[in-house]
Design a protein around this motif. Structure first.
Motif, PDB file in Angstrom:
ATOM      1  N   ALA A  79      36.664  45.480  16.961  1.00 36.84           N
ATOM      2  CA  ALA A  79      37.192  46.846  17.029  1.00 36.84           C
ATOM      3  C   ALA A  79      38.031  47.034  18.288  1.00 36.84           C
ATOM      4  O   ALA A  79      39.062  47.716  18.261  1.00 36.84           O
ATOM      5  N   LEU A  94      26.517  43.587  16.318  1.00 38.34           N
ATOM      6  CA  LEU A  94      27.287  44.652  16.974  1.00 38.34           C
ATOM      7  C   LEU A  94      28.280  44.081  17.981  1.00 38.34           C
ATOM      8  O   LEU A  94      29.356  44.653  18.194  1.00 38.34           O
ATOM      9  N   ALA A 120      23.283  49.000  21.513  1.00 40.66           N
ATOM     10  CA  ALA A 120      24.727  49.242  21.509  1.00 40.66           C
ATOM     11  C   ALA A 120      25.401  48.166  22.346  1.00 40.66           C
ATOM     12  O   ALA A 120      24.759  47.540  23.190  1.00 40.66           O
ATOM     13  N   HIS A 141      35.964  48.878  23.260  1.00 37.12           N
ATOM     14  CA  HIS A 141      35.235  49.575  22.194  1.00 37.12           C
ATOM     15  C   HIS A 141      33.748  49.611  22.540  1.00 37.12           C
ATOM     16  O   HIS A 141      33.211  48.677  23.137  1.00 37.12           O
ATOM     17  N   TYR A 142      33.095  50.715  22.159  1.00 39.47           N
ATOM     18  CA  TYR A 142      31.647  50.829  22.324  1.00 39.47           C
ATOM     19  C   TYR A 142      31.037  50.969  20.939  1.00 39.47           C
ATOM     20  O   TYR A 142      31.331  51.931  20.219  1.00 39.47           O
ATOM     21  N   GLU A 143      30.240  50.007  20.534  1.00 38.93           N
ATOM     22  CA  GLU A 143      29.650  50.004  19.194  1.00 38.93           C
ATOM     23  C   GLU A 143      28.175  50.376  19.310  1.00 38.93           C
ATOM     24  O   GLU A 143      27.374  49.627  19.863  1.00 38.93           O
ATOM     25  N   LYS A 144      27.856  51.569  18.800  1.00 38.88           N
ATOM     26  CA  LYS A 144      26.492  52.105  18.969  1.00 38.88           C
ATOM     27  C   LYS A 144      25.784  52.124  17.628  1.00 38.88           C
ATOM     28  O   LYS A 144      26.355  52.559  16.630  1.00 38.88           O
ATOM     29  N   PHE A 145      24.556  51.681  17.601  1.00 38.14           N
ATOM     30  CA  PHE A 145      23.796  51.696  16.352  1.00 38.14           C
ATOM     31  C   PHE A 145      22.619  52.645  16.465  1.00 38.14           C
ATOM     32  O   PHE A 145      21.742  52.487  17.320  1.00 38.14           O
ATOM     33  N   ARG A 169      31.245  43.142  16.027  1.00 39.64           N
ATOM     34  CA  ARG A 169      31.991  44.344  15.629  1.00 39.64           C
ATOM     35  C   ARG A 169      32.713  44.970  16.813  1.00 39.64           C
ATOM     36  O   ARG A 169      33.851  45.444  16.685  1.00 39.64           O
ATOM     37  N   ALA A 170      32.041  44.998  17.958  1.00 39.73           N
ATOM     38  CA  ALA A 170      32.635  45.652  19.134  1.00 39.73           C
ATOM     39  C   ALA A 170      33.899  44.927  19.573  1.00 39.73           C
ATOM     40  O   ALA A 170      34.923  45.564  19.872  1.00 39.73           O
ATOM     41  N   THR A 216      30.181  58.800  22.480  1.00 44.80           N
ATOM     42  CA  THR A 216      29.005  58.620  21.612  1.00 44.80           C
ATOM     43  C   THR A 216      27.736  59.250  22.189  1.00 44.80           C
ATOM     44  O   THR A 216      26.689  59.219  21.552  1.00 44.80           O
ATOM     45  N   SER A 275      20.819  55.181  21.415  1.00 48.70           N
ATOM     46  CA  SER A 275      21.124  53.869  20.851  1.00 48.70           C
ATOM     47  C   SER A 275      19.856  53.071  20.585  1.00 48.70           C
ATOM     48  O   SER A 275      19.002  52.938  21.459  1.00 48.70           O
TER      49      SER A 275
END
Ligand SMILES: Cc1cc2nc3c(=O)[nH]c(=O)nc-3n(C[C@H](O)[C@H](O)[C@H](O)COP(=O)(O)OP(=O)(O)OC[C@H]3O[C@@H](n4cnc5c(N)ncnc54)[C@H](O)[C@@H]3O)c2cc1C
Ligand code: FES
Ligand code: FES
Lengths: 179, 284
Positions: B280, B273, B196, B181-185, B276-277, B100, B193
């Motif tokens: 995921a 997040l 994240a 998982h890495y969840e980046k916004f 979600r992370a 990312t 980020s």
């Protein structure tokens, strides 16, 4: 400082100030004005060239860091008066408006296709994430890259062979290896 | 714009680089991939008188195994980290977070060590390093020392690196078989980020045995979401259990306010997040 850089197949030895950016060396010393500068923030990607087979933003590399390396610019793509398949695809698909982003878009597209010879639309957009088009002509740029991929497939004819020596992945600069 | 003038050296060993850095004094700067430093020099936010380029120091590149650790050379590029088979197997979280970072051109040049040394609170590799309990190995004129990621990051763009020290390698305990998982916004392409979340989870049957959660940009330094980690232990990996644990994600955080987001919005993002992370990671 004295550096030797091979640009588009020709070796050049020059004295440069350490603070000279590679893009300025290419344009102002070597006359390779096909590579352009579009920003001051390393964001636009207009200055993209290949350094030892991998795309870089030449405004974010010092010329001295390229000492002993091989650089390919958009000027080094055509062979015997014939456009590189990616250049041809940009032409065929009207993938440019003002054309300022085009040298960088083409160089990054070739890098992207070397990593992924058959990208879907999403992969093309991700692969071109570092290139901005102020005319926002992204639709046709994406179309052009996918069209080029089609023409560059193994067995697609003589065009594909040219790619083997231009869109090269020498891997010499990279320990991790490509795909 | 072009940088202010400076002297340039490109030593080929760490010892020579450390000596050059010590000799040059406070106005010297180490150059790694240059993807943060050169933009700063171009707009003249900094004007070091000497640049010590680590690009020719071969011993700083590459990834190797050392018992139950991976050792990642500080000059290993983002591009190499993304594709390294050892990292894929034993530190998946780091590979996914590196995917990312920025864009392909920047990833060809930018380095893992440079990202950690730069210590931008929005940098995407700090929270994964913290979550994976990484240690950094640092070399100066007095020899080598090791610091945990938790001790290394001190403040905005500030680490425990002294002016004569070089970050040599990063030691990451193997997290073999952990989900990650890495969840980046963020809102536009190639952006940093806003917030994240780095999540890596070890399962035992259907239950979560252990979870490590790192937060990007929720303080001046990366943080662990300790309360979430504790709440997840022994839980089934159901949506409800994950959501309940993620509610704790903003506890103890102290995010900055900028044009993108205020404190409440960032804390909201951290909770969403985190959920979600983890989900995921479990699905991957
Ligand atoms: C357009 C753009 C978008 C970006 N987006 C993101 C993003 O989304 N997420 C993200 O995480 N990063 C992003 N980056 C930053 C990128 O990841 C950089 O590669 C990284 O921050 C710095 O690594 P570098 O190797 O380029 O370090 P450099 O720029 O060479 O150095 C950065 C700083 O660290 C010091 N330093 C570097 N290496 C060492 C060492 N071994 N020992 C001691 N000091 C050292 C330098 O002296 C300097 O102060 C972006 C950069 C650009 C240009
Ligand atoms: S000129 Fe290099 S990224 Fe814009
Ligand atoms: S065609 Fe004008 S910037 Fe892309």
């Amino acid at each position: 400082m004295r550096i030797t850089v091979t640009v588009d197949g020709t070796s050049y030895t020059d004295d440069v100030e350490p603070r000279t950016l590679l893009v300025h060396h290419l344009r102002e010393r070597l006359g390779k004005v096909g590579t352009v500068v579009g920003c001051d923030t390393s964001n636009c990607g207009a200055c993209t060239v290949h350094l030892d087979g991998h795309s870089v933003k030449s405004c974010s590399v010092l010329a001295v860091q390229a000492d002993g390396s091989e650089v390919t610019t958009v000027e080094g793509l055509a062979r015997d008066g014939q456009l590189h398949p990616v250049q041809q695809a940009f032409h065929d698909n009207h993938a440019l408006q003002c054309g300022f982003c085009t040298p960088g878009m083409i160089m990054q597209s070739i890098d992207l296709l070397a990593d992924n010879p058959d990208p879907d639309e999403h992969a093309v957009r991700e692969g071109l994430e570092g290139n901005l088009c102020r005319c926002t002509g992204y639709q046709n740029i994406v179309k052009a890259v996918r069209d080029a991929a089609h023409h560059m497939r193994p067995g697609a004819g003589p065009e594909a062979e040219r790619v083997a020596d231009t869109g090269s992945r020498t891997a010499s600069s990279v320990g991790g290896g490509g795909e | 714009m072009i940088p202010a003038p400076f002297d340039y050296v490109a030593p080929s060993t760490v010892d020579d680089a450390v000596r050059a850095l010590a000799d040059a004094g406070e106005d010297a700067k180490v150059l790694a991939g240059g993807q943060s430093l050169l933009p700063v020099l171009r707009v003249r936010l900094a004007a070091p008188t000497k640049i010590i380029d680590l690009g020719k120091v071969a011993e700083l590149r590459g990834v190797r195994e050392e018992g139950d650790h991976l050792v990642i050379g500080s000059m290993t590029t983002h591009y190499e980290v993304q594709r390294d088979p050892l990292i894929a197997e034993h530190a998946t979280l780091l590979a996914r977070a590196t995917d990312t970072v920025a864009d392909p051109q920047v990833r060809h040049r930018g380095t893992f060590g440079g990202s950690l040394a730069h210590a931008d609170p929005a940098g995407d590799l700090l929270a994964p390093a913290l979550a994976l309990d990484a240690e950094v190995v640092i070399q100066g004129m007095d020899g080598k020392r090791t610091a945990t990621a938790a001790d290394f990051f001190e403040d905005f763009f500030t680490t425990s690196l002294r002016p004569d020290e070089i970050l040599v390698e990063v030691r990451v305990p193997k997290h073999t078989g952990w989900h990650a998982h890495y969840e980046k916004f963020n809102r536009v392409a190639q952006a940093w980020s806003m917030v994240a979340v780095a999540a890596t989870v070890r399962t035992d049957g259907d239950a979560i045995a252990e979870a490590k959660i790192g937060l990007t940009n929720m303080s001046s330094i990366p943080m662990r979401a300790t309360a979430v980690e504790q709440a997840l232990v022994g839980q089934p990996a159901t949506t409800e259990a994950i959501r309940a644990a993620a509610e704790h994600a903003a506890e103890g955080t102290n995010p900055t306010v900028d044009g993108n987001a205020d404190v409440e919005y960032r804390q909201h993002l951290a909770r969403v997040l985190t959920g979600r992370a983890i989900s995921a990671a479990m699905a991957g």
